[in-house]
Design a protein around this motif. Structure first.
Motif, PDB file in Angstrom:
ATOM      1  N   VAL A   1       0.864  -1.183   0.000  1.00 60.36           N
ATOM      2  CA  VAL A   1       0.000   0.000   0.000  1.00 60.36           C
ATOM      3  C   VAL A   1       0.895   1.227   0.000  1.00 60.36           C
ATOM      4  CG1 VAL A   1      -1.800   1.265   1.236  1.00 60.36           C
ATOM      5  CG2 VAL A   1      -1.749  -1.233   1.328  1.00 60.36           C
ATOM      6  N   THR A   2       0.746   2.104  -0.994  1.00 55.46           N
ATOM      7  CA  THR A   2       1.562   3.298  -1.049  1.00 55.46           C
ATOM      8  C   THR A   2       0.952   4.382  -0.179  1.00 55.46           C
ATOM      9  OG1 THR A   2       0.410   4.286  -2.938  1.00 55.46           O
ATOM     10  CG2 THR A   2       2.175   2.715  -3.422  1.00 55.46           C
ATOM     11  N   ASN A   3       1.764   5.373   0.157  1.00 56.82           N
ATOM     12  CA  ASN A   3       1.306   6.457   1.016  1.00 56.82           C
ATOM     13  C   ASN A   3       0.151   7.222   0.389  1.00 56.82           C
ATOM     14  OD1 ASN A   3       1.437   8.206   3.292  1.00 56.82           O
ATOM     15  ND2 ASN A   3       2.519   9.702   2.052  1.00 56.82           N
ATOM     16  N   SER A   4       0.175   7.385  -0.931  1.00 56.97           N
ATOM     17  CA  SER A   4      -0.839   8.192  -1.602  1.00 56.97           C
ATOM     18  C   SER A   4      -2.100   7.405  -1.946  1.00 56.97           C
ATOM     19  CB  SER A   4      -0.260   8.794  -2.889  1.00 56.97           C
ATOM     20  OG  SER A   4       0.169   7.768  -3.760  1.00 56.97           O
ATOM     21  N   GLU A   5      -2.061   6.097  -1.812  1.00 57.80           N
ATOM     22  CA  GLU A   5      -3.193   5.276  -2.223  1.00 57.80           C
ATOM     23  C   GLU A   5      -3.526   4.233  -1.153  1.00 57.80           C
ATOM     24  OE1 GLU A   5      -2.283   3.546  -5.969  1.00 57.80           O
ATOM     25  OE2 GLU A   5      -2.266   5.452  -7.040  1.00 57.80           O
TER      26      GLU A   5
ATOM     27  N   ARG B   1       2.356  -1.105   4.254  1.00 54.42           N
ATOM     28  CA  ARG B   1       2.949   0.128   3.779  1.00 54.42           C
ATOM     29  C   ARG B   1       4.180   0.483   4.608  1.00 54.42           C
ATOM     30  NH1 ARG B   1       3.082   4.641   5.934  1.00 54.42           N
ATOM     31  NH2 ARG B   1       3.330   5.676   3.937  1.00 54.42           N
ATOM     32  N   ALA B   2       4.789  -0.529   5.219  1.00 53.87           N
ATOM     33  CA  ALA B   2       5.965  -0.318   6.051  1.00 53.87           C
ATOM     34  C   ALA B   2       7.150   0.199   5.246  1.00 53.87           C
ATOM     35  CB  ALA B   2       6.342  -1.613   6.762  1.00 53.87           C
ATOM     36  N   SER B   3       7.165  -0.026   3.953  1.00 57.06           N
ATOM     37  CA  SER B   3       8.282   0.395   3.119  1.00 57.06           C
ATOM     38  C   SER B   3       8.171   1.835   2.647  1.00 57.06           C
ATOM     39  CB  SER B   3       8.397  -0.524   1.895  1.00 57.06           C
ATOM     40  OG  SER B   3       8.577  -1.860   2.280  1.00 57.06           O
ATOM     41  N   TYR B   4       7.122   2.541   3.091  1.00 59.16           N
ATOM     42  CA  TYR B   4       6.869   3.883   2.561  1.00 59.16           C
ATOM     43  C   TYR B   4       7.027   4.974   3.611  1.00 59.16           C
ATOM     44  CZ  TYR B   4       5.164   1.429  -1.501  1.00 59.16           C
ATOM     45  OH  TYR B   4       5.077   0.609  -2.604  1.00 59.16           O
ATOM     46  N   GLY B   5       7.816   4.716   4.670  1.00 57.50           N
ATOM     47  CA  GLY B   5       8.142   5.767   5.620  1.00 57.50           C
ATOM     48  C   GLY B   5       7.195   5.839   6.795  1.00 57.50           C
ATOM     49  N   THR B   6       6.978   7.067   7.283  1.00 57.90           N
ATOM     50  CA  THR B   6       6.172   7.296   8.480  1.00 57.90           C
ATOM     51  C   THR B   6       4.773   6.715   8.323  1.00 57.90           C
ATOM     52  OG1 THR B   6       7.378   9.346   8.889  1.00 57.90           O
ATOM     53  CG2 THR B   6       5.305   9.055  10.050  1.00 57.90           C
ATOM     54  N   PRO B   7       4.272   5.999   9.330  1.00 56.42           N
ATOM     55  CA  PRO B   7       2.936   5.404   9.202  1.00 56.42           C
ATOM     56  C   PRO B   7       1.854   6.432   8.911  1.00 56.42           C
ATOM     57  CG  PRO B   7       4.076   4.499  11.094  1.00 56.42           C
ATOM     58  CD  PRO B   7       4.925   5.615  10.586  1.00 56.42           C
ATOM     59  N   SER B   8       0.978   6.098   7.973  1.00 54.66           N
ATOM     60  CA  SER B   8      -0.215   6.896   7.699  1.00 54.66           C
ATOM     61  C   SER B   8      -1.335   5.914   7.380  1.00 54.66           C
ATOM     62  CB  SER B   8       0.024   7.883   6.552  1.00 54.66           C
ATOM     63  OG  SER B   8       0.254   7.190   5.344  1.00 54.66           O
ATOM     64  N   LYS B   9      -2.440   6.393   6.881  1.00 54.71           N
ATOM     65  CA  LYS B   9      -3.576   5.524   6.628  1.00 54.71           C
ATOM     66  C   LYS B   9      -3.216   4.448   5.602  1.00 54.71           C
ATOM     67  CE  LYS B   9      -6.831   9.244   7.602  1.00 54.71           C
ATOM     68  NZ  LYS B   9      -7.903  10.122   7.070  1.00 54.71           N
ATOM     69  N   ALA B  10      -3.515   3.197   5.956  1.00 55.54           N
ATOM     70  CA  ALA B  10      -3.225   2.085   5.066  1.00 55.54           C
ATOM     71  C   ALA B  10      -4.486   1.362   4.606  1.00 55.54           C
ATOM     72  CB  ALA B  10      -2.280   1.085   5.739  1.00 55.54           C
TER      73      ALA B  10
ATOM     74  N   LYS C   1       0.262  -3.528   8.237  1.00 54.82           N
ATOM     75  CA  LYS C   1       1.612  -3.345   8.751  1.00 54.82           C
ATOM     76  C   LYS C   1       2.146  -1.982   8.324  1.00 54.82           C
ATOM     77  CE  LYS C   1       6.200  -5.526   8.667  1.00 54.82           C
ATOM     78  NZ  LYS C   1       7.004  -6.638   8.081  1.00 54.82           N
ATOM     79  N   GLY C   2       2.677  -1.246   9.303  1.00 58.73           N
ATOM     80  CA  GLY C   2       3.310   0.036   8.984  1.00 58.73           C
ATOM     81  C   GLY C   2       2.336   1.117   8.599  1.00 58.73           C
ATOM     82  N   GLY C   3       1.085   1.010   9.008  1.00 50.47           N
ATOM     83  CA  GLY C   3       0.076   2.014   8.688  1.00 50.47           C
ATOM     84  C   GLY C   3      -1.138   1.851   9.567  1.00 50.47           C
ATOM     85  N   HIS C   4      -2.077   2.783   9.441  1.00 50.31           N
ATOM     86  CA  HIS C   4      -3.249   2.808  10.311  1.00 50.31           C
ATOM     87  C   HIS C   4      -4.448   2.121   9.661  1.00 50.31           C
ATOM     88  CE1 HIS C   4      -0.723   5.563  12.359  1.00 50.31           C
ATOM     89  NE2 HIS C   4      -0.998   6.617  11.608  1.00 50.31           N
ATOM     90  N   PHE C   5      -5.243   1.463  10.486  1.00 51.61           N
ATOM     91  CA  PHE C   5      -6.526   0.893  10.078  1.00 51.61           C
ATOM     92  C   PHE C   5      -7.612   1.788  10.646  1.00 51.61           C
ATOM     93  CE2 PHE C   5      -8.842  -3.042   8.786  1.00 51.61           C
ATOM     94  CZ  PHE C   5     -10.108  -2.675   9.210  1.00 51.61           C
TER      95      PHE C   5
END
Length: 265
Positions: A51-55, A86-95, A111-115
């Protein structure tokens, strides 16, 4: 495909996604091309879905269910499971976002993002969030048999429940009306309050174990009312400042049959 239980071939978004030997590769493609409605079951096989940061992965009202006839999204619990990463895309954001009502989401990892889920009658079962937050709001929402590692749980609901939650390295924030927290374990590794009623009426906190390096339980809100019963509450004064097993900042608390442990390091 040793871990797969729903499909017999690799996914391809050019497929229709309705046959086990010709599945879609992504959930986003399936939702954008099929008319999903109440009673439909979406099966997500084992694998890691970037999951990318923008999507972030989003389920919207166009794919929601109906009262007593929800849409079911079910992952695979074999091997590593069905994980949106989205753990590979930096600071956690919405995943992973559920912006829909009458949904049952089961057996998924983030993983690496918010639900985040926002809707009516949203049931979330066996959700595992790693290094991200788990946020739920809406009427009649439920969390059950879920785990959060290194994040916060924020639950605001009317007639909602959280049961058999395991949280490690974070805090729980509750708000709403007629909310139940039961049979859960909360282990907080920082100096904030592990379990906090932000504001709420008829909040029932039953049969939980709460261990914190700060205060264990806190309540705010002048109109808040909670029942605290049969819990184990452990507060730790390892950090500078005042820490409490029960810290009242507002409202009314009915407390019975709790085991309170205060320690220093």
């Amino acid at each position: 495909f040793a871990c797969d239980i729903y499909t017999t071939a690799a996914g391809d978004d050019s497929n229709r996604g309705i046959f086990s030997n010709a599945p879609k590769a992504t959930l986003s493609s399936l939702l954008s091309t099929l008319d999903v409605e109440g009673g439909d079951v979406i099966l997500i096989d084992a694998g890691v879905y970037p999951v990318t940061n923008s999507e972030p992965m989003a389920v919207t009202v166009s794919d929601q269910g109906k009262p007593s006839n929800p849409v079911i999204i079910r992952g695979n619990t074999n091997c590593t499971g069905s994980v949106f990463d989205r753990a590979s895309y930096g600071t956690p954001s919405k995943a992973f976002l559920v912006q829909a009502s009458h949904m049952n989401v089961q057996d998924l990892g983030v993983k690496g993002g918010h639900f985040e889920a926002n809707g009516q009658q949203v049931a979330l079962t066996n959700i595992v969030v790693t290094n991200g937050n788990f946020s739920v709001s809406g009427t009649g929402c439920r969390i059950a048999d879920s785990k959060v590692y290194g994040g916060e749980v924020m639950f605001g609901s009317t007639n909602g429940s959280v049961e058999r939650l395991n949280l490690w390295g974070g805090v729980v924030r509750l708000s709403g009306l007629n909310v139940l927290l039961r049979n859960s374990v909360i282990y907080n590794t920082n100096n904030s309050t592990a379990l906090r009623i932000v504001s709420g009426e008829n909040m029932s906190i039953l049969n939980n174990t709460v261990v914190s390096r700060g205060s264990a339980f806190g309540q705010a809100g002048l109109g808040s009312y909670s029942m605290l019963s049969n819990n184990i509450l452990v507060a730790d004064g390892a950090f500078p400042g005042d820490d409490f097993c029960i810290q009242m900042e507002g409202g009314i608390l009915d407390s019975d049959y709790n085991n309170l442990v205060a320690r220093n390091g």
